[in-house]
Design an enzyme around this catalytic site. Structure first.
Site, PDB file in Angstrom:
ATOM      1  N   LYS A  28       0.846  -1.185   0.000  1.00 25.70           N
ATOM      2  CA  LYS A  28       0.000   0.000   0.000  1.00 25.70           C
ATOM      3  C   LYS A  28       0.886   1.241   0.000  1.00 25.70           C
ATOM      4  O   LYS A  28       1.954   1.253   0.613  1.00 25.70           O
ATOM      5  CB  LYS A  28      -0.899  -0.011   1.242  1.00 25.70           C
ATOM      6  N   SER A  49      -9.399   1.884   2.570  1.00 28.90           N
ATOM      7  CA  SER A  49      -8.470   2.652   1.762  1.00 28.90           C
ATOM      8  C   SER A  49      -7.374   1.810   1.128  1.00 28.90           C
ATOM      9  O   SER A  49      -6.626   2.302   0.282  1.00 28.90           O
ATOM     10  CB  SER A  49      -7.832   3.747   2.626  1.00 28.90           C
ATOM     11  N   SER A  52     -10.035  -0.538   6.626  1.00 25.12           N
ATOM     12  CA  SER A  52      -9.299  -0.368   5.370  1.00 25.12           C
ATOM     13  C   SER A  52      -8.517  -1.581   4.894  1.00 25.12           C
ATOM     14  O   SER A  52      -8.073  -1.613   3.752  1.00 25.12           O
ATOM     15  CB  SER A  52      -8.354   0.834   5.479  1.00 25.12           C
TER      16      SER A  52
END
EC number: 3.5.1.4
Length: 545
Positions: free
Chosen positions: A130, A205, A229
């Site tokens: 990420k 996210s 997330s």
């Protein structure tokens, strides 16, 4: 000389990302709707051996890399190509660096050739990151245009430990502006879509991670979770994911929004195709003793005794579960309630105890979390947004509102007290369940979200995930099924309990959601990663995974 506009900066980033993909790895054209999950294998760009490699589990790959059956450079090249294909199809990368990955892989192969052994438990395994984790020499923008053009001069602690364990890094994946959205859209690359249906969200996210791992552009992905997330992208992409409790894995050196907000912690964890691969990641990181590098990490190695205790109850068919399919705030769509029922009935048929759980003050917990997230009046996120002149994405307007008042210190302290009291009260409810049933409660089965993978811009309610961030409980996502228009009908007698409930339920359309992934979360007490993962793995096996 005038500074570049935010539009020009974003366009330059997209051009650099496009240039990082070799021409021979590019599609001539890509679809704009429907499922694209099978297209990499049909592209003609991947060889049969590369398809086999990228379809293998991380656990299988590290075994073959460790015994010399596979070379790191071959495995890395296969995943680099598939990651490039994934990005072209679902728009899931922020930074792609195959040259660095292949150089790292060649070094690992040289080590293996010289020493006849792997450098560590993840030797040669390509891992997707990420866009919060720093990798020396790469760009971390975290979806803020004002951050573009800056290269990392060092690794995050987790990145460094993974590198020491032998992992190879090839790509950083997309996130939403601010991170505080369970969809993935920003002003740099636009929207990341769901590989199984481009009209649906990949979650957020860590949505780029969910999409990338679903497309098998990495053997394991790393996400973060402050309000769902990791879990929402795992659920929306039919993957496993774990939200470990705060202090189990190192967060040091990573970027974040609202740094210094210590009331509800963001945590880092893996997203993968199996619980076995999740375990591989956790064991490999903990073997590196992260508490020696990050002061917030608890000195807690992997506890086989905890895992064995869960396995013993599994063998005896004596697990005890609580479950709920409605938190009293927003009723989930029919595919989600069916998913919970599938898990409940499957466990019951296998001989385990499954009894109802009454959600305790979930509306309070969600409201408290929202106040904590916005305690600075959104000053931090708007500082980074406004630095380039880019607009805020519409998705953040309710939670991250610059017109909200800042909390004063007494209000922050009060919120921390409220959180602690709520955590204690929830433990009381856990013990009351055990006293009422006369059994030890091993885990709670619950929805991850009120919807299956949602239509773009329609994720409204975070409560099913966020409450366990407030509680800091361990949670593992298990894929269950897919929405089915033939059985998941709208409730004829549905009566909303709130405006939010009404808005979420109004979004449900059996035709639109047909085929969308459905998952549950298996929730254990704080710092119960070994037990909860073992139980989640067992649930997955019962479901046929």
């Amino acid at each position: 000389m005038p500074s570049a506009s935010w539009e020009d900066l974003a366009a330059d980033k997209r051009a650099r990302l496009e240039k990082s993909i070799p021409d021979e790895w590019k599609f001539k054209s890509v679809p704009i709707e429907g499922s694209v999950i099978d297209l990499p294998e049909k592209s003609g760009i991947l060889s049969p051996s590369e398809i086999k490699i990228t379809n293998s589990s991380a656990t299988e790959l590290v075994a073959q890399l460790a015994n010399g059956t596979l070379k790191s450079v071959d495995v890395t090249l296969a995943f680099c190509k598939r990651a490039a294909l994934a990005h072209q199809l679902v728009n899931c990368a922020h930074d792609f660096f195959p040259e660095l990955a292949l150089a790292q892989a060649r070094e690992l192969d040289r080590y293996f050739e010289t020493h006849k052994k792997p450098v560590g438990p993840l030797h040669g395994l390509p891992i997707s990151l990420k866009d919060q984790l720093r990798v020396k020499g790469t760009e971390t923008c975290m979806a803020y245009i004002s951050w573009l053009g800056k290269r990392d001069t060092s690794d995050s602690i987790l990145t460094a430990l993974l590198r020491k364990a032998g992992a190879v890094f090839l790509v950083k994946t997309s996130v939403p502006q601010t991170l505080m959205v369970c969809e993935t859209v920003n002003n740099i690359i636009g929207r990341t879509s769901n590989p199984r249906n481009l009209n649906l969200s990949c979650g957020g996210s860590s949505g780029g991670e969910g999409a990338m791992i679903a497309m098998r552009g990495g053997a394991i992905g790393i996400g973060t979770d402050i309000g769902g997330s990791i879990r929402v992208p795992a659920a929306f992409n039919s993957l496993y994911g774990i939200r470990p409790s705060h202090g189990r894995l190192p967060y040091g050196g990573m970027t974040n929004s609202m740094e210094g907000q210590e009331t509800i912690h963001s945590v880092v964890g893996p997203i993968a195709h199996s619980a076995q691969d999740v375990r591989l990641f956790l064991q490999s990181v903990l073997k590196e003793e992260p508490w020696k590098y990050d002061s917030k990490v608890i000195p807690l190695p992997w506890r086989e005794a905890e895992e064995n205790a869960a396995q013993a109850k599994i063998a005896e068919k004596s697990l005890n579960f609580a479950f709920y399919d409605f938190d009293g705030v927003v009723r989930p769509h029919p595919p989600i309630t069916r998913g919970v029922e599938i898990v409940r009935s499957t466990l019951e048929k296998d001989g385990h105890t499954v009894a109802p759980w009454t959600p305790y003050k979930h509306a309070f917990a969600v409201d408290l979390a929202n106040k904590i997230y916005a305690a600075d009046g959104s000053t931090d996120v708007y500082k980074h947004i406004n630095a380039s002149g880019e607009p805020a994405i519409p998705n953040i307007k309710d939670l991250m509102n610059p017109n909200l008042p800042k909390a004063d210190l007494n209000e922050v302290w009060d919120a921390q007290l409220q959180k602690w009291r709520y955590q204690c009260e929830y433990l009381d409810k856990w013990r009351e369940w055990e006293e009422r049933t006369g059994k030890e409660l091993d885990a709670i089965i619950a929805p991850v979200a009120a919807t299956a993978a949602v239509r773009h811009n329609q994720f409204r309610y975070y409560g099913y995930a966020t409450v366990f961030n407030v509680l800091d409980y361990t949670s593992v996502v298990v894929p269950v099924t897919y929405a089915d228009k033939a059985v998941d009908h709208r409730l004829a007698d549905y009566q909303p309990v709130s405006d939010m409930d009404k808005a979420v339920y109004a979004e449900y359309d059996p035709e639109v959601y047909h085929g969308a992934p459905v998952a549950v979360q298996i929730i254990g007490r704080r710092l119960s990663e070994e037990r909860t993962l073992a139980i989640a793995e067992y649930v997955g096996k019962l479901l046929g995974h």
